[in-house]
Design a protein around this motif. Sequence first.
Motif: not given
Length: 244
Positions: A146-147, A149-151, A155, A158-159, A162, A178, A182
């Motif tokens: 998740g981290e 993909y977020d970077s 999103k 990442a969601f 996560y 997070w 979101y």
Amino acid sequence: MFEKKDSRVKSAAATNLSFLYYLENEFAQASSYADLAVNSDRYNPSALTNKGNTVFANGDYEKAAEFYKEALRNDSSCLTYKKLNRLDEALDSFLKLHAILRNSAQVLCQIANVYELMEDPNQAIEWLMQLISVVPTDSQALSKLGELYDSEGDKSQAFQYYYESYRYFPSNIEVIEWLGAYYIDTQFCEKAIQYFERASLIQPTQVKWQLMVASCFRRSGNYQKALDTYKEIHRKFPENVECK
């Protein structure tokens, strides 16, 4: 000649002979020299790997796994290179271990981490995907995906990871925060409330989680509930300026 040498030289020579015999499919000789190598130096990871190979060739996979694991424990070079920031050498060592221990979660995790340190998030993600195929309920691996993909600005992916991480371990504050943020960003403040309420249960002395709950009620138009929440926060934390 090598039998007259000290144990480390003897072990190194026997290791090489064992490997050569193994390549020639002479497993009895390979096993014999592997035994000699291990007996001469019990902490020689190459000797242990050779012994594992010969046992594997004979179909005793459980015993082979024990030798491979012991080789992994004794081969500190991978982590040493990583600690020294010699990342190319660390990666090379971990990839060699991966060739031996195909489904080792520890090795897959280390390879992903080295790629992350090398600032190659795509490769890190690829290896983490292999990791969760081995241990699909590993909440840390899922949150790391998740981290990453977020970077990378994705999103939605990442969601997904996560949320999966939260499902398996609903007490990770970073993951909870997070997910709450979101839902605020996507204008679903009502859904964010449950995450911040959970965070306030985990960290009851941290006023910020309760303030976030009140803020979410306010953003969603539930002003009476927001006011009641602020009053309750003020009762518990009378010195808090934000609440006032």
